[in-house]
Design an enzyme around this catalytic site. Structure first.
Site: not given
Length: 344
Positions: A27-29, A52, A109, A192, A228, A253
């Site tokens: 996957g991403a990692q 897969s 993790h 985490d 917003e 601001s």
């Protein structure tokens, strides 16, 4: 004591130079780790199950791809990068039988180790390298020669070389150039989960949605409420990311800054901190982990119901329409894919 942070002069690739590393999951990692390690000159195998959808992608990138069990059998270092809720089953069926003495089992993790889902044999090293960025960013910054910060933790070290191997891995994916902070599996996992639930995902998502609903319920146009309460969030987060809260307050601001001081504590008040402490307590005592594990074991009905409710909320409907008017929000691959779709 000050935190221990490692940099490039603290480790070389030597501890991995003659070893083969298996990246389990693409996957991403997994994608980022495998490509970065390969480009750093290290021996890499990608472990994927036969069906897969990532198999063709990994092969197209020129990576060696094997079944998970075969990759685990061959490799000296095994980095488990499949989602938390399937790590136990993948480990038990395909990794544990091949986790022989002297090998290293790694994680990005600490969930599965800290909450006892995986209990490795005592004669293997167990460590963690956890990049503090999405996988896409891990890859992008590696290619730029910068790298993303990461965490390192050692759970078991029978060889006496666990930290050397972990830091070599961190250097291989580019993180030592940015800095690698020493931690523990317990600290990484609990902080985490808390960050995700109370602030980064749960907290921000609920705050954005509540703000949107408050304006719409008061009769304002949904489009105005979206701009917003959601769209402009990126401006503020980018400023905080670049220079902290003080930098953000220097750029906005004076009216907005006064509103920050005046209203912030009215929204995020002591009752919110009480709720945060309750969330942290459920993480620390394992209640959340037990609930999430049970949810996955029972078919994920509640999870999928909440996911669907989020997808169909009004803020997502109006947001989808407004984002369609802003093609500049998409960059790189996403922009190219969108252009192809528009051309038909």
């Amino acid at each position: 004591m000050p935190a221990v942070i490692y940099y490039e002069n603290d480790a070389t690739l030597g501890a991995l130079q003659d070893k083969t590393t298996a990246i389990i999951g693409y996957g991403a990692q997994g994608h980022a780790h495998a490509l970065n390690l390969r480009d750093a000159g290290l021996s890499v195998i990608v472990g994927l199950h036969e069906a897969s959808k990532s198999r063709d992608k990994a092969l197209a990138e020129g990576l060696r791809v094997e079944a998970v069990a075969d990759a685990a059998r061959t490799a000296d270092v095994i980095m488990l990068l499949v989602p938390d809720h399937i790590q136990k089953s993948v480990y038990e069926s395909d990794i544990r039988p091949h986790l022989t003495k002297g090998k290293t089992l790694m994680f990005a993790h600490g969930f599965a180790i800290h909450f006892g889902q995986i209990e490795p044999p005592a004669d293997v090293d167990v460590s963690m390298i956890a990049p503090k960025a999405p996988g896409q960013r891990v890859r992008e910054l590696f290619e730029e020669g910068i790298g993303v910060p990461a965490l390192v933790a050692i759970h078991q070290d029978p060889s006496g070389q666990a930290r050397d191997v972990a830091l070599a891995y961190a250097r291989g994916i580019g993180s030592l150039s940015a800095g690698v902070l020493e931690t523990t599996f317990k600290e990484e996992t609990e902080t985490d989960l808390f960050g995700e639930q109370a602030v980064l995902c749960g907290g921000i998502s609920a705050l954005i949605t509540a703000g949107y609903e408050t304006l719409v319920d008061a009769g304002y146009e949904p489009e105005s409420a979206y701009f917003e309460c959601l769209h402009e969030m990126k401006l503020i987060v980018d400023l905080i990311y670049e220079g902290g809260l003080t930098h953000m307050r220097e750029v906005i601001s004076d009216t907005a800054e006064y509103g920050d001081y005046y209203a912030g504590r009215r929204i995020i008040n002591d009752s919110v901190k009480v709720a945060m402490k309750e969330l942290l307590g459920r993480i620390q005592d394992g209640s959340f982990a037990q609930e999430w594990i049970a949810e996955n074991e029972s078919g994920r009905a509640n999870f999928l119901s909440m996911r669907e409710a989020g997808r169909t909320h009004g803020i997502e409907q109006v947001g989808s329409q407004l984002r369609g008017m802003m093609p500049w929000l998409k960059t790189g691959k996403a922009a190219r894919e969108a252009a192809i779709q528009r051309r038909g």
